[in-house]
Design a protein around this motif. Structure first.
Motif, PDB file in Angstrom:
ATOM      1  N   TYR B 306       0.715  -1.191   0.112  1.00 41.65           N
ATOM      2  CA  TYR B 306       0.026   0.188  -0.019  1.00 41.65           C
ATOM      3  C   TYR B 306       0.863   1.389  -0.068  1.00 41.65           C
ATOM      4  CZ  TYR B 306      -3.105  -3.708   2.024  1.00 41.65           C
ATOM      5  OH  TYR B 306      -3.704  -4.731   2.292  1.00 41.65           O
ATOM      6  N   ARG B 307       0.283   2.213  -0.750  1.00 40.85           N
ATOM      7  CA  ARG B 307       0.999   3.344  -0.678  1.00 40.85           C
ATOM      8  C   ARG B 307       1.053   4.340   0.604  1.00 40.85           C
ATOM      9  NH1 ARG B 307       0.427   4.849  -6.969  1.00 40.85           N
ATOM     10  NH2 ARG B 307      -1.677   5.555  -6.345  1.00 40.85           N
ATOM     11  N   PRO B 308       2.054   4.710   1.314  1.00 42.46           N
ATOM     12  CA  PRO B 308       1.781   5.456   2.598  1.00 42.46           C
ATOM     13  C   PRO B 308       0.993   6.685   2.137  1.00 42.46           C
ATOM     14  CG  PRO B 308       4.147   5.651   1.751  1.00 42.46           C
ATOM     15  CD  PRO B 308       3.565   4.745   0.916  1.00 42.46           C
ATOM     16  N   GLN B 309       1.270   7.187   1.102  1.00 43.58           N
ATOM     17  CA  GLN B 309       0.471   8.654   0.913  1.00 43.58           C
ATOM     18  C   GLN B 309      -1.077   8.459   0.788  1.00 43.58           C
ATOM     19  OE1 GLN B 309       2.867   7.243  -1.174  1.00 43.58           O
ATOM     20  NE2 GLN B 309       4.632   8.557  -0.973  1.00 43.58           N
ATOM     21  N   ASP B 310      -1.542   7.414   0.236  1.00 43.29           N
ATOM     22  CA  ASP B 310      -3.330   7.431   0.079  1.00 43.29           C
ATOM     23  C   ASP B 310      -3.644   6.038   0.562  1.00 43.29           C
ATOM     24  OD1 ASP B 310      -2.932   7.304  -3.328  1.00 43.29           O
ATOM     25  OD2 ASP B 310      -2.280   6.095  -1.823  1.00 43.29           O
ATOM     26  N   GLY B 311      -2.797   5.160   0.866  1.00 46.26           N
ATOM     27  CA  GLY B 311      -3.283   3.854   1.527  1.00 46.26           C
ATOM     28  C   GLY B 311      -3.737   3.003   0.358  1.00 46.26           C
ATOM     29  N   THR B 312      -3.524   3.301  -0.860  1.00 43.47           N
ATOM     30  CA  THR B 312      -3.993   2.615  -2.032  1.00 43.47           C
ATOM     31  C   THR B 312      -2.793   1.490  -2.656  1.00 43.47           C
ATOM     32  OG1 THR B 312      -3.053   4.032  -3.684  1.00 43.47           O
ATOM     33  CG2 THR B 312      -5.313   4.215  -2.818  1.00 43.47           C
ATOM     34  N   SER B 313      -3.397   0.285  -3.106  1.00 38.35           N
ATOM     35  CA  SER B 313      -2.280  -0.405  -3.782  1.00 38.35           C
ATOM     36  C   SER B 313      -1.966  -0.142  -4.904  1.00 38.35           C
ATOM     37  CB  SER B 313      -2.831  -2.083  -3.891  1.00 38.35           C
ATOM     38  OG  SER B 313      -3.194  -2.525  -2.626  1.00 38.35           O
ATOM     39  N   PRO B 314      -0.430  -0.251  -5.302  1.00 38.41           N
ATOM     40  CA  PRO B 314      -0.025   0.197  -6.372  1.00 38.41           C
ATOM     41  C   PRO B 314      -0.897  -0.493  -7.535  1.00 38.41           C
ATOM     42  CG  PRO B 314       1.666  -1.465  -5.523  1.00 38.41           C
ATOM     43  CD  PRO B 314       0.316  -1.215  -4.504  1.00 38.41           C
ATOM     44  N   PRO B 315      -0.916   0.079  -8.744  1.00 43.86           N
ATOM     45  CA  PRO B 315      -1.678  -0.673  -9.798  1.00 43.86           C
ATOM     46  C   PRO B 315      -1.029  -1.902 -10.348  1.00 43.86           C
ATOM     47  CG  PRO B 315      -1.144   1.814 -10.812  1.00 43.86           C
ATOM     48  CD  PRO B 315      -0.592   1.649  -9.114  1.00 43.86           C
ATOM     49  N   PRO B 316      -1.705  -2.931 -10.810  1.00 43.07           N
ATOM     50  CA  PRO B 316      -3.058  -2.820 -11.284  1.00 43.07           C
ATOM     51  C   PRO B 316      -4.091  -3.208  -9.990  1.00 43.07           C
ATOM     52  CG  PRO B 316      -2.244  -4.916 -11.983  1.00 43.07           C
ATOM     53  CD  PRO B 316      -1.238  -4.039 -11.390  1.00 43.07           C
ATOM     54  N   PHE B 317      -3.568  -3.110  -8.954  1.00 48.15           N
ATOM     55  CA  PHE B 317      -4.323  -3.779  -7.655  1.00 48.15           C
ATOM     56  C   PHE B 317      -5.143  -2.635  -7.057  1.00 48.15           C
ATOM     57  CE2 PHE B 317      -2.006  -7.497  -8.121  1.00 48.15           C
ATOM     58  CZ  PHE B 317      -0.669  -7.247  -8.302  1.00 48.15           C
ATOM     59  N   THR B 318      -6.134  -3.108  -6.447  1.00 54.22           N
ATOM     60  CA  THR B 318      -7.126  -2.040  -6.268  1.00 54.22           C
ATOM     61  C   THR B 318      -7.576  -1.942  -4.558  1.00 54.22           C
ATOM     62  OG1 THR B 318      -8.983  -3.621  -6.482  1.00 54.22           O
ATOM     63  CG2 THR B 318      -8.518  -2.481  -8.251  1.00 54.22           C
ATOM     64  N   GLU B 319      -6.747  -2.643  -3.761  1.00 59.55           N
ATOM     65  CA  GLU B 319      -7.146  -2.607  -2.334  1.00 59.55           C
ATOM     66  C   GLU B 319      -6.841  -1.416  -1.584  1.00 59.55           C
ATOM     67  OE1 GLU B 319      -5.713  -5.245  -3.970  1.00 59.55           O
ATOM     68  OE2 GLU B 319      -7.225  -6.846  -3.479  1.00 59.55           O
ATOM     69  N   VAL B 320      -7.355  -0.848  -0.756  1.00 57.00           N
ATOM     70  CA  VAL B 320      -6.998   0.509  -0.079  1.00 57.00           C
ATOM     71  C   VAL B 320      -7.248   0.199   1.380  1.00 57.00           C
ATOM     72  CG1 VAL B 320      -7.977   2.813   0.142  1.00 57.00           C
ATOM     73  CG2 VAL B 320      -8.409   1.444  -2.011  1.00 57.00           C
ATOM     74  N   VAL B 321      -6.257   0.965   2.432  1.00 58.52           N
ATOM     75  CA  VAL B 321      -6.544   1.023   3.527  1.00 58.52           C
ATOM     76  C   VAL B 321      -6.713   2.331   4.046  1.00 58.52           C
ATOM     77  CG1 VAL B 321      -5.220  -1.262   4.217  1.00 58.52           C
ATOM     78  CG2 VAL B 321      -3.887   0.963   4.071  1.00 58.52           C
ATOM     79  N   PRO B 322      -7.193   2.746   5.123  1.00 56.41           N
ATOM     80  CA  PRO B 322      -7.557   3.838   5.648  1.00 56.41           C
ATOM     81  C   PRO B 322      -6.247   4.471   6.232  1.00 56.41           C
ATOM     82  CG  PRO B 322      -8.998   2.471   6.572  1.00 56.41           C
ATOM     83  CD  PRO B 322      -8.027   1.447   5.811  1.00 56.41           C
ATOM     84  N   THR B 323      -6.344   5.956   5.969  1.00 53.14           N
ATOM     85  CA  THR B 323      -5.162   6.663   6.263  1.00 53.14           C
ATOM     86  C   THR B 323      -5.628   7.774   7.479  1.00 53.14           C
ATOM     87  OG1 THR B 323      -5.374   8.439   4.476  1.00 53.14           O
ATOM     88  CG2 THR B 323      -3.851   6.611   3.998  1.00 53.14           C
ATOM     89  N   TYR B 324      -4.723   8.071   8.258  1.00 49.04           N
ATOM     90  CA  TYR B 324      -5.180   8.992   9.426  1.00 49.04           C
ATOM     91  C   TYR B 324      -4.371  10.268   9.248  1.00 49.04           C
ATOM     92  CZ  TYR B 324      -7.308   4.686  10.769  1.00 49.04           C
ATOM     93  OH  TYR B 324      -8.021   3.773  10.935  1.00 49.04           O
ATOM     94  N   PRO B 325      -4.964  11.371   9.671  1.00 48.76           N
ATOM     95  CA  PRO B 325      -4.142  12.632   9.735  1.00 48.76           C
ATOM     96  C   PRO B 325      -3.212  12.693  10.842  1.00 48.76           C
ATOM     97  CG  PRO B 325      -6.381  13.072  10.654  1.00 48.76           C
ATOM     98  CD  PRO B 325      -6.249  11.551  10.086  1.00 48.76           C
ATOM     99  N   LEU B 326      -2.050  13.325  10.667  1.00 45.90           N
ATOM    100  CA  LEU B 326      -1.090  13.242  11.901  1.00 45.90           C
ATOM    101  C   LEU B 326      -0.388  14.506  11.877  1.00 45.90           C
ATOM    102  CD1 LEU B 326       1.847  12.716  10.515  1.00 45.90           C
ATOM    103  CD2 LEU B 326       1.283  10.315  10.995  1.00 45.90           C
ATOM    104  N   ARG B 327       0.017  14.771  13.067  1.00 41.57           N
ATOM    105  CA  ARG B 327       0.899  16.047  13.066  1.00 41.57           C
ATOM    106  C   ARG B 327       2.346  15.770  14.057  1.00 41.57           C
ATOM    107  NH1 ARG B 327      -3.602  19.162  15.671  1.00 41.57           N
ATOM    108  NH2 ARG B 327      -3.538  18.835  17.807  1.00 41.57           N
ATOM    109  N   LEU B 328       3.331  16.639  13.741  1.00 42.04           N
ATOM    110  CA  LEU B 328       4.501  16.621  14.711  1.00 42.04           C
ATOM    111  C   LEU B 328       4.625  17.886  15.308  1.00 42.04           C
ATOM    112  CD1 LEU B 328       6.763  14.252  14.760  1.00 42.04           C
ATOM    113  CD2 LEU B 328       8.148  15.787  13.180  1.00 42.04           C
ATOM    114  N   VAL B 329       4.797  17.688  16.722  1.00 43.04           N
ATOM    115  CA  VAL B 329       5.093  18.639  17.673  1.00 43.04           C
ATOM    116  C   VAL B 329       6.059  18.391  18.583  1.00 43.04           C
ATOM    117  CG1 VAL B 329       3.954  20.243  19.721  1.00 43.04           C
ATOM    118  CG2 VAL B 329       2.515  19.033  17.547  1.00 43.04           C
ATOM    119  N   ASP B 330       7.265  19.324  18.388  1.00 40.77           N
ATOM    120  CA  ASP B 330       8.321  19.150  19.275  1.00 40.77           C
ATOM    121  C   ASP B 330       8.906  17.766  19.036  1.00 40.77           C
ATOM    122  OD1 ASP B 330       7.080  21.365  21.712  1.00 40.77           O
ATOM    123  OD2 ASP B 330       8.272  21.631  19.779  1.00 40.77           O
ATOM    124  N   GLY B 331       8.877  16.886  18.003  1.00 43.72           N
ATOM    125  CA  GLY B 331       9.515  15.826  17.931  1.00 43.72           C
ATOM    126  C   GLY B 331       8.415  14.743  18.399  1.00 43.72           C
TER     127      GLY B 331
END
Lengths: 229, 601
Positions: B306-331
């Motif tokens: 799965y691609r980390p950017q959007d959770g999709t599998s590389p083509p030609p595959f179609t599986e998707v996993v959910p992604t979540y918002p995150l942030r970095l604060v002082d490491g």
């Protein structure tokens, strides 16, 4: 009750077979387009599952025919926490139930049936003197032959230490001078088997041939010549 | 992962895996068969196959059940998880051989449908509470095995990605969780079956140890997972939770973090951090324990990506996993545990560089195995290839000795003698002065054919096969067309009188004489009980097995008293009876003319 249950299972599987054929023909390619180009080996491989799970697959195929995405791909991914909870619950149930069943089985093991009563069958007492033997007179058979005596009485003793593994063995006594197969000539002594000890009293001296004959096979299986006055 | 279905997606790893599996099974069954034939030369071919397939399947089931928790406790076991489904299917096939042979061996060729016989031959003993007492000794064990086989069949039949996709991961995983139920049922099947007849301590010890190992591993792995589930993190006002330090995640590596009940996978790729679901769409594998390969998060179980950017599998595959918002604060990394809409693209969060971490090696089925993992897996495979045959040999060694008895299967002989129907059907050979009696039975699990009725005292010619043991001989009348009756026999009138030995009381096991004399080995005891019921119901002469010290014993044929036929319940087969009556000698055959017959508790 058992017959009814088996009939229901047979009916379920028979319907499943018909449903599998229908699914292969039309339902599956609609449900999952990747099936359309799959080789026959794959279709053969999934057929037992189609027969067993035909209600689920027929429902999904029907939904797919109506335009819904009925594959599991459209469902949410497995919820591992819920699955882990089910897994744990199942393991705990088994953890309690299985040792209980196991020890119950061990506890309930019946004893070996009790030992036989002391000698039921008539036992011929051995004559006190051993005049001949022990003699492994019959090659290949687990038999020790003895001739016992007292005064003018003579007794043949056959100590058979294991199953003879031959059918219907009987013993004949052929006095000297008779050369034909029993039962034409010879004194019928009785059946011989093992493991057991059999004793047969002779009418005279132990001079002659002891023949073991299989009635079922129709031939002699052993003979021992004796010359004990 | 694939875009099309094939029967098996072969690759070199799977081929090697299966070669090792085949070698293990051959070694285990070979060890069992070799030791059995060496120490117990009287074992029949059917008994050998029955037991060898059962032992191999059961050993394999333990391996299968151990792999899952071991892979959770030590990731070096992951390569064994990769092709576990082939283990499962192989185990089912072995169990099927065992079950099918048992059905035919013990229940076919009788007077009832084999399936009805399998479930109902000893149906009275399903009542475990009777007369105010627990009755477990005679609890039928076959049904437990049958249900377990049904579960294993369902699992084997759905061991393909087609089913995973179309049943859905939840239903599929729940179905395959039933392997634990199957295991429990098989343990009960063995405990109430084989172990009732096999007296060696080795059997309950091995069975108990195996169950302890399986359950122990599951509990240990489960406890570790549960610890993680119980972690609760403080929430910030806008729904983000703090999950760790960015420096703890190396480049190309992931980290599993709990987030209010579920687990997420944090990844660092090209010095940017991403958060995706920890659950692979394939079989729910822990994505956070994988690596980034070719720019994709790769699951450590079967290599799904799965691609980390959007959770999709590389083509030609179609599986998707959910992604979540995150942030970095002082490491420190903060994640919001509410998934973004599927396939939402994100550039991740830039993070300061972190040192690489190559401590763990990742196994992926379509890439070469890392050297360290290969060494470990070879060691495990070697241990199994040595251990499984050793255990199989131990089981074979400790079997109860087999009694003597010969069945001349396939050998047809001709006989001529005098038929007697009383006190029980037999053919007398030899002359009036002396002879021997052949007990009579039909083919399979049937008694003498009805054609012999009404011919008492007549000379009979017939062909058949012999069964004999310890001085008793039976003739299986398997050529009914060869029956000829030549009229009344003179010697029938001259037969020596039957010797009476008086009234006796005997205690022993009710057996069917045909199996006991040599057709089956063992021909008595609980494992043989259903077959004995079938044979007795079909008319095979009943016998009472009274055991000696050496456990060999004597068989007394049971008949009715005079004109009264013998009255007994065929479900008493395999159980202990007390019989009282007049003991007679029919040539060499001991016959008990029963006056009273009672089942002992």
């Amino acid at each position: 009750m058992i017959e009814v249950l088996l009939s229901a299972v047979a009916l379920y599987l028979a319907i499943g077979l018909l449903a599998a054929m229908a699914l292969h023909r039309k339902g599956l390619p609609r449900l999952d387009p990747a099936v359309a180009h799959a080789p026959w080996r794959f279709r053969l491989l999934i057929t037992p599952g189609l027969v067993a799970l035909w209600p689920v697959m027929l429902r999904k195929a029907t939904l797919a025919a109506a335009g819904s995405d009925a594959t599991g791909a459209a469902e949410a991914p497995v919820a591992p926490r819920r699955l882990r909870a089910s897994h744990l619950a199942l393991v705990l149930v088994i953890l309690v139930g299985l040792p209980a069943a196991f020890f119950a089985a061990l506890w309930s093991r019946g004893p070996v049936p009790p030992v036989a009563q002391t000698e039921i069958f008539p036992v011929t007492e051995p004559l006190p003197q051993v005049l001949h033997g022990p003699d492994p007179a019959f090659a290949g058979l687990p038999i020790q032959l003895r001739v016992r005596g007292e005064d003018r009485r003579r007794q043949l003793e056959l100590e058979v230490s294991a199953d003879l593994e031959q059918p219907s063995i009987v013993a004949y006594w052929r006095p000297p001078g008779t050369g034909q197969e029993p039962p034409l000539e010879g004194l019928f002594l009785g059946p011989v088997w093992g493991p057991a000890t059999q004793r047969f009293e002779l009418p005279g001296a132990a001079k002659g041939t002891l023949v073991l004959h299989s009635l079922a096979l129709g031939h002699e299986i052993g003979a021992a010549a004796l010359d004990v006055p | 992962m694939s875009v099309g279905y094939t029967s098996v997606q072969w690759n070199e790893h799977k081929k090697l895996y299966d070669r090792v599996l085949l070698a293990g099974l051959l070694l285990a069954t070979g060890a069992f068969a070799g030791v059995s034939l060496w120490l117990h030369p009287r074992i029949t071919a059917e008994t050998l196959v029955l037991r060898a397939s059962a032992v191999a399947a059961f050993l394999l089931l333990h391996v299968i059940l151990a792999i899952g928790p071991l892979a959770r406790l030590d990731r070096r076991f992951l390569p064994l998880l990769y092709n576990r489904r082939h283990l499962g299917v192989a185990m089912f096939l072995l169990a099927l051989v065992h079950g099918a042979l048992a059905l035919v061996q013990f229940h076919a060729l009788g007077n009832a449908n084999p399936w009805v016989s399998l479930l109902g031959a000893t149906r009275n003993d399903y009542a475990i509470w009777r007369n105010g007492a627990l009755n477990l000794e005679h609890l039928p064990f076959e049904a437990f095995g049958l249900v377990a086989l049904g579960i294993l069949f369902l699992m084997a039949a759905t061991s393909h990605d087609f089913w995973l996709r179309n049943l859905g991961a939840s239903l599929w995983k729940s179905l395959h969780l039933a392997v634990l139920c199957a295991y429990a049922l098989i343990v009960v099947h063995v405990a109430f079956g084989a172990i009732q007849s096999e007296r060696s301590l080795a059997y309950p010890v091995l069975l108990g140890a195996g169950a302890a190992l399986v359950l122990g591993l599951h509990l240990l792995a489960g406890w570790r997972e549960r610890r993680q589930d119980r972690l609760r993190l403080a929430l910030e006002a806008d729904g983000f939770v703090r999950v760790g330090e960015s420096s703890a995640i190396a480049e190309g590596r992931g980290k599993v973090v709990p987030a209010n009940g579920e687990r997420l996978a944090l990844y660092r790729h090209q010095d940017r951090l991403y958060a995706v679901s920890n659950v692979c769409r394939h079989q729910g594998g822990p994505l956070g324990e994988g690596r980034v390969l070719d720019g994709c998060i790769t699951c450590p179980w079967h290599g799904w990506q799965y691609r980390p950017q959007d959770g999709t599998s590389p083509p030609p595959f179609t599986e998707v996993v959910p992604t979540y918002p995150l942030r970095l604060v002082d490491g420190e990394i903060w994640v919001k545990p509410q998934a973004l809409p599927l396939a939402t693209s994100s550039d991740g969060v830039p993070a300061p560089p972190a040192p690489p971490d190559d401590a763990d090696e990742l196994y992926v089925g379509y890439l070469p195995v890392p050297a360290g993992l290969a060494r470990f897996v070879r060691g495990v495979a070697l241990a199994l290839l040595v251990g499984a045959p050793a255990l199989a040999a131990l089981v074979a060694w400790r079997q109860e000795p087999f009694d003597s008895g010969v069945f001349e299967f396939g050998v047809v002989r001709s006989f001529e003698g005098v038929l007697y129907e009383r006190p029980l059907p037999h053919l007398r050979l030899g002359g009036a002065a002396g002879g021997g009696s052949l007990l009579l039975a039909g083919p399979g699990k049937l008694g003498p054919p009805p054609e012999i009725r009404g011919h008492h005292g007549e000379t009979m010619q017939v062909e058949g096969s012999l069964v004999y043991r310890r001085g008793l001989t039976m003739l299986e009348l398997n050529r009914p067309k060869s029956l000829r009756f030549l009229g009344p026999a003179e010697e029938a009138e001259q037969r020596p009188p039957i010797v009476s030995l008086g009234t006796v009381e005997l205690v022993g096991e009710l057996v069917d004489t045909k199996c006991f004399l040599g057709v089956m080995r063992p021909g008595a005891g609980k494992v043989h009980r259903s077959c004995a019921v079938r044979c007795l119901a079909g008319g095979v002469p009943p016998g009472l097995l009274v055991r000696d010290d050496d456990r060999g014993g004597s068989v007394f044929l049971l008949t009715g008293d005079g004109e009264t036929p013998l009255d007994f319940d065929v479900q008493w087969a395999g159980r202990t009876l007390r019989a009282r009556g007049e003991l007679q000698l029919l040539d060499e055959v001991p016959v008990l003319r029963v006056k009273g017959l009672a089942l002992l508790p």
